[in-house]
Scaffold this active site. Structure first.
Site, PDB file in Angstrom:
ATOM      1  N   VAL A  59      20.725  21.331  64.596  1.00 23.44           N
ATOM      2  CA  VAL A  59      21.496  21.893  63.493  1.00 23.44           C
ATOM      3  C   VAL A  59      22.787  22.495  64.030  1.00 23.44           C
ATOM      4  O   VAL A  59      22.769  23.281  64.972  1.00 23.44           O
ATOM      5  CB  VAL A  59      20.676  22.986  62.769  1.00 23.44           C
ATOM      6  N   CYS A  60      23.907  22.122  63.411  1.00 26.56           N
ATOM      7  CA  CYS A  60      25.197  22.722  63.742  1.00 26.56           C
ATOM      8  C   CYS A  60      25.507  23.741  62.651  1.00 26.56           C
ATOM      9  O   CYS A  60      25.932  23.391  61.563  1.00 26.56           O
ATOM     10  CB  CYS A  60      26.280  21.653  63.803  1.00 26.56           C
ATOM     11  N   LEU A  61      25.238  24.996  62.941  1.00 29.19           N
ATOM     12  CA  LEU A  61      25.432  26.048  61.952  1.00 29.19           C
ATOM     13  C   LEU A  61      25.971  27.265  62.688  1.00 29.19           C
ATOM     14  O   LEU A  61      25.293  27.820  63.553  1.00 29.19           O
ATOM     15  CB  LEU A  61      24.087  26.371  61.276  1.00 29.19           C
ATOM     16  N   ASN A 101      26.023  18.118  59.193  1.00 27.72           N
ATOM     17  CA  ASN A 101      25.876  19.142  60.226  1.00 27.72           C
ATOM     18  C   ASN A 101      24.508  19.141  60.902  1.00 27.72           C
ATOM     19  O   ASN A 101      24.142  20.106  61.558  1.00 27.72           O
ATOM     20  CB  ASN A 101      26.169  20.520  59.635  1.00 27.72           C
ATOM     21  N   LEU A 120      27.995  16.810  63.099  1.00 27.11           N
ATOM     22  CA  LEU A 120      27.138  16.241  64.134  1.00 27.11           C
ATOM     23  C   LEU A 120      26.795  14.804  63.743  1.00 27.11           C
ATOM     24  O   LEU A 120      26.416  14.006  64.578  1.00 27.11           O
ATOM     25  CB  LEU A 120      25.833  17.042  64.267  1.00 27.11           C
TER      26      LEU A 120
END
Length: 180
Positions: free
Chosen positions: A85-87, A77, A121
């Site tokens: 950051v994919c959060l 991620n 990601l």
């Protein structure tokens, strides 16, 4: 920027500065800074040191901060090249109830402990985690030893960071002289 937003930014950043986290402001701005972040214990990220770039928008806390890893990390991620950051909690479900301390004490450690390979990601990291978890752990540890050392984190922002540290040191020195 509205007065309440400015106050909230100052409050959140001051809380972060007064915490145990090492924080370096960019050009003395409370809206852009770096935070030293350590990998959570009992994970393959343990022992890692990352420099996290944080930018707070003028609409903060109503709009989420921008968070990015400056030195490399192998995680489904987190984009390996950009450090983005994919959060969900930062990107979609951000709430003004959250603050900077939440990001570094809860959200990022949880992200590293519980990666989500279904929303990647980094497709390579996601595939490796799903198909060969032991190999994924080994690759994470290899990245930690190669790219997440204190020296790598210090070098990650280049010379701008060094100039900021020098400026902070001179500011601290002048404060001490005034107090004496």
């Amino acid at each position: 920027m509205s007065a309440p937003s400015k106050r909230r930014i100052e409050t959140d950043v001051m809380r972060l500065l007064m915490s145990d986290y090492e924080v370096n402001l960019v050009n003395d701005s409370m809206q852009e800074f770096y935070v030293r972040f350590y990998g959570p214990a009992e994970t393959p990220f343990a022992g890692g040191v990352w420099k996290i770039h944080v930018e707070l928008p003028d609409q903060y806390p109503f709009k989420s901060p921008s968070i990015g890893f400056m030195n490399k990390i192998f995680h489904p991620n987190i984009d390996e090249l950009s450090g983005s950051v994919c959060l969900d909690v930062i990107n979609q479900t951000w709430s003004p109830m959250f603050d900077m301390i939440n990001i570094f004490e809860v959200f990022l450690p949880q992200l590293l402990r519980y990666p989500n390979p279904n929303d990647p990601l980094n497709g390579e990291a996601a595939a490796l985690l799903m198909r060969h978890p032991k190999e994924y752990d080994a690759k994470v540890k290899e990245y930690v030893s190669r790219f997440a050392t204190k020296e790598a984190a210090d070098a990650a922002a280049g010379k701008d960071e060094d100039e900021d540290e020098d400026a902070e040191m001179s500011d601290i020195g002048s404060i001490s002289e005034d107090d004496a």
